[in-house]
Design an enzyme around this catalytic site. Structure first.
Site, PDB file in Angstrom:
ATOM      1  N   HIS A   1      43.725  43.179  52.095  1.00  0.00           N
ATOM      2  CA  HIS A   1      43.862  44.029  50.907  1.00  0.00           C
ATOM      3  C   HIS A   1      44.589  45.328  51.250  1.00  0.00           C
ATOM      4  CE1 HIS A   1      42.902  45.446  46.912  1.00  0.00           C
ATOM      5  NE2 HIS A   1      42.357  46.540  47.413  1.00  0.00           N
TER       6      HIS A   1
ATOM      7  N   GLY B   1      41.787  39.132  35.343  1.00  0.00           N
ATOM      8  CA  GLY B   1      41.995  40.128  34.303  1.00  0.00           C
ATOM      9  C   GLY B   1      43.170  41.047  34.568  1.00  0.00           C
ATOM     10  N   THR B   2      43.334  41.492  35.810  1.00  0.00           N
ATOM     11  CA  THR B   2      44.436  42.395  36.139  1.00  0.00           C
ATOM     12  C   THR B   2      45.776  41.717  35.926  1.00  0.00           C
ATOM     13  OG1 THR B   2      43.139  43.670  37.733  1.00  0.00           O
ATOM     14  CG2 THR B   2      45.528  43.682  38.000  1.00  0.00           C
TER      15      THR B   2
ATOM     16  N   GLY C   1      16.846  26.740  54.747  1.00  0.00           N
ATOM     17  CA  GLY C   1      18.116  27.416  54.521  1.00  0.00           C
ATOM     18  C   GLY C   1      18.781  27.928  55.779  1.00  0.00           C
TER      19      GLY C   1
ATOM     20  N   LYS D   1      46.901  51.476  37.053  1.00  0.00           N
ATOM     21  CA  LYS D   1      45.615  50.782  37.034  1.00  0.00           C
ATOM     22  C   LYS D   1      44.529  51.720  37.534  1.00  0.00           C
ATOM     23  CE  LYS D   1      43.078  46.964  39.196  1.00  0.00           C
ATOM     24  NZ  LYS D   1      43.163  45.830  40.158  1.00  0.00           N
TER      25      LYS D   1
ATOM     26  N   ARG E   1      40.198  51.801  37.820  1.00  0.00           N
ATOM     27  CA  ARG E   1      38.986  51.013  37.663  1.00  0.00           C
ATOM     28  C   ARG E   1      37.773  51.911  37.833  1.00  0.00           C
ATOM     29  NH1 ARG E   1      38.050  45.533  38.333  1.00  0.00           N
ATOM     30  NH2 ARG E   1      40.040  45.259  39.402  1.00  0.00           N
TER      31      ARG E   1
ATOM     32  N   ARG F   1      38.123  44.517  50.401  1.00  0.00           N
ATOM     33  CA  ARG F   1      38.509  45.280  49.215  1.00  0.00           C
ATOM     34  C   ARG F   1      37.851  46.662  49.190  1.00  0.00           C
ATOM     35  NH1 ARG F   1      37.692  40.894  44.452  1.00  0.00           N
ATOM     36  NH2 ARG F   1      36.368  39.891  46.030  1.00  0.00           N
TER      37      ARG F   1
ATOM     38  N   ASP G   1      50.250  40.113  43.893  1.00  0.00           N
ATOM     39  CA  ASP G   1      49.061  40.815  44.356  1.00  0.00           C
ATOM     40  C   ASP G   1      48.488  40.044  45.540  1.00  0.00           C
ATOM     41  OD1 ASP G   1      47.167  42.788  44.449  1.00  0.00           O
ATOM     42  OD2 ASP G   1      46.426  42.486  42.412  1.00  0.00           O
TER      43      ASP G   1
ATOM     44  N   ASP H   1      49.507  47.535  40.398  1.00  0.00           N
ATOM     45  CA  ASP H   1      48.970  48.892  40.549  1.00  0.00           C
ATOM     46  C   ASP H   1      49.806  49.618  41.592  1.00  0.00           C
ATOM     47  OD1 ASP H   1      47.818  48.351  43.248  1.00  0.00           O
ATOM     48  OD2 ASP H   1      46.437  47.093  42.114  1.00  0.00           O
TER      49      ASP H   1
END
Length: 496
Positions: free
Chosen positions: A311, A413-414, A215, A381, A383, A277, A406, A352
């Protein structure tokens, strides 16, 4: 490129063309292939002895290599030194191909030989390279398997045709200019890297990637980088058999390799930069992974980082102590969207509150394209433990085209949640925009079921649009020219 090359992405950066059913147009290569077919008969592959007379009869074109007994995935010349000398340099009878004087040619031959030994079938390949005198040559190669014991493939037979590339007509004398930058791209990013290079009028510099059985891996440049400015193009998303950690590790090691070998500067060009993020502590004892990635890149000796649509731009810029360049695709998004919405009233929606600045920047570009005001809206929004909540919606979307923007889409989902909220509030139609299409498992199916007219993304992450359940509702704009312009600016005297 043929289907064969698409199945083995590592081959793409080394060859202009690969064919799994070779039909050489050159008479010498065609004859060598026919000789091999005649000797094969019903055998797994012809014996070495059967093709030795053929190789000796065409010393300037034919060659035979045997698998090395002392090294994995390596070969030793058996016959045809004159034929392969322009590609690999002087080669002794017992010298490993990996030790050849010209590493570019060595790597190409070993990759072809390995593929033939694995598949047991002949292939042909074409590539452009530099000859011993520095001039550019086109090499056309045919490689076919051989067997010493009649049971396994342990050697290869082939032929090579070399043609010089005609030099361009001499123009007026020009003053000496700084050498062009070296652009490197890993096999997984070869499509995007190639687009960036073509936009700059350059070719990608070659690198060798090697995987080990446990690997581990290594990558090395196949040309001198001493005193040169190097740019390494690598998107650090998971997928295609490599995790984000794998890709980050490969980038870090290669940056260090370039610095070890004397590169004047190394710029990490990361269309998608992982772990951004998590840029602040939202829970007790949270990590700051964006900053940790920055420290790793700096520790390897990188001189600059280029990315698009981080982000959190402020967190990205403040995490690094080396120069950073942040890009966006808002102009490209605005041009595409303006063509789609026509004269309809439009509202740009942030999924958001934290994405409000991003939505505002895009909205301003879209207003310039449309020549009229564009509304804005956002949805609440929250989370926690992976659960998204919040029902507050501010802004008017009734009878309007709602454009939800975004930085990325992962699960989808958002975006689906906000799209449904817009339709419930009377939106005429909903369009989604995201720079990075990470698409975790099931995301595209979830988006395909959503009430959306289109999903617009960029090519920072490779997506198989033809196989997407979104079908014609998936649109992709390339940001390769945006990156090529950024690299060019970095090379300018005033670049930073």
């Amino acid at each position: 490129m043929t289907v064969l090359a698409q199945l083995d992405p590592g081959l793409k950066q080394f060859f202009d063309r690969i064919d799994s059913a070779p039909t050489p147009r050159d008479e010498v290569l065609a004859t060598l292939l026919e000789d091999w077919k005649d000797k094969r008969a019903d055998l797994i592959a012809p014996p070495i002895a059967a093709l030795e007379p053929v190789a000796h009869a065409s010393p300037q074109a034919a060659f035979i290599f045997r698998r090395a007994k002392t090294a994995e995935r390596d070969y030793v010349l058996h016959a045809g030194a004159e034929a392969v000398r322009p590609l690999i340099g002087e080669e002794g009878d017992t010298r490993l191909l990996s030790d050849a004087a010209f590493p570019r040619g060595s790597v190409r031959l070993r990759m072809l030989f390995e593929f033939v030994c694995r598949t047991g079938e002949p292939i042909s390949a074409t590539f452009t390279t530099h000859g011993a005198d520095g001039g550019r040559i086109v090499a056309e190669i045919v490689v076919a398997p051989l067997s010493g014991d009649g049971r396994s493939i342990d050697a290869v037979f082939g032929g090579v045709l070399l043609r010089p590339v005609a030099a361009a007509a001499a123009g007026p004398a020009k003053s000496a200019a700084a050498p062009a930058p070296l652009l490197f791209s890993f096999a997984r990013d070869i499509e995007f890297g190639g687009r960036v290079a073509r936009a700059m009028g350059l070719e990608l510099s070659l690198l060798e990637e090697r995987e080990f059985e446990d690997g581990e891996h290594k990558a090395r440049p196949l040309e001198s980088v001493r005193g040169r400015d190097a740019f390494v193009i690598a998107s650090l998303n998971g997928g295609g058999g490599h995790s984000a950690n794998d890709r980050l590790c490969r980038l870090l090691f290669f940056i260090a390799t370039l610095k070890t070998n004397g590169a004047k500067s190394v710029t990490a060009v990361t269309p998608y930069l992982c772990y951004l993020r998590k840029d602040r502590q939202t829970k007790s004892r949270d990590p700051l992974t964006g900053r940790y990635v920055a420290e790793l890149i700096e520790a390897m000796g990188a001189d600059r980082v280029i990315t698009i649509e981080a982000h959190n731009v402020a967190a990205y810029q403040s995490s690094f102590r080396i120069p950073t360049l942040h890009l966006d695709a808002y102009d490209a998004f605005a041009r595409h969207t303006a063509e789609k919405v026509g004269s309809a009233e439009v509202t740009v929606v942030s999924p958001d509150l934290g994405g409000g600045k991003r939505a505002d920047s895009f909205r301003e570009r879209l207003e310039k394209q449309l020549g009229r005001p564009v509304g804005k809206a956002f949805m609440e929004k929250q989370r926690s433990a992976g659960v998204v909540s919040g029902d507050l919606f501010a802004g008017d979307v009734k009878d309007r085209v709602a454009i939800i923007i975004d930085d990325l889409i992962s699960s989808g989902g958002t975006m689906v949640r906000v799209a449904e909220a817009c339709m419930a509030r009377g939106a005429r139609e909903v369009r989604l925009i995201a720079t990075h299409a990470l698409f975790s498992q099931g995301a595209e199916e979830r988006l395909a079921r959503a009430p959306i007219a289109e999903l617009l993304i960029t090519d920072t992450v490779q997506v198989d649009a033809a196989a997407s359940p979104l079908g014609e509702r998936l649109a992709i704009v390339s940001v390769a020219e945006i990156f090529s312009a950024a690299i060019t600016r970095c090379q300018a005297p005033s670049g930073s």
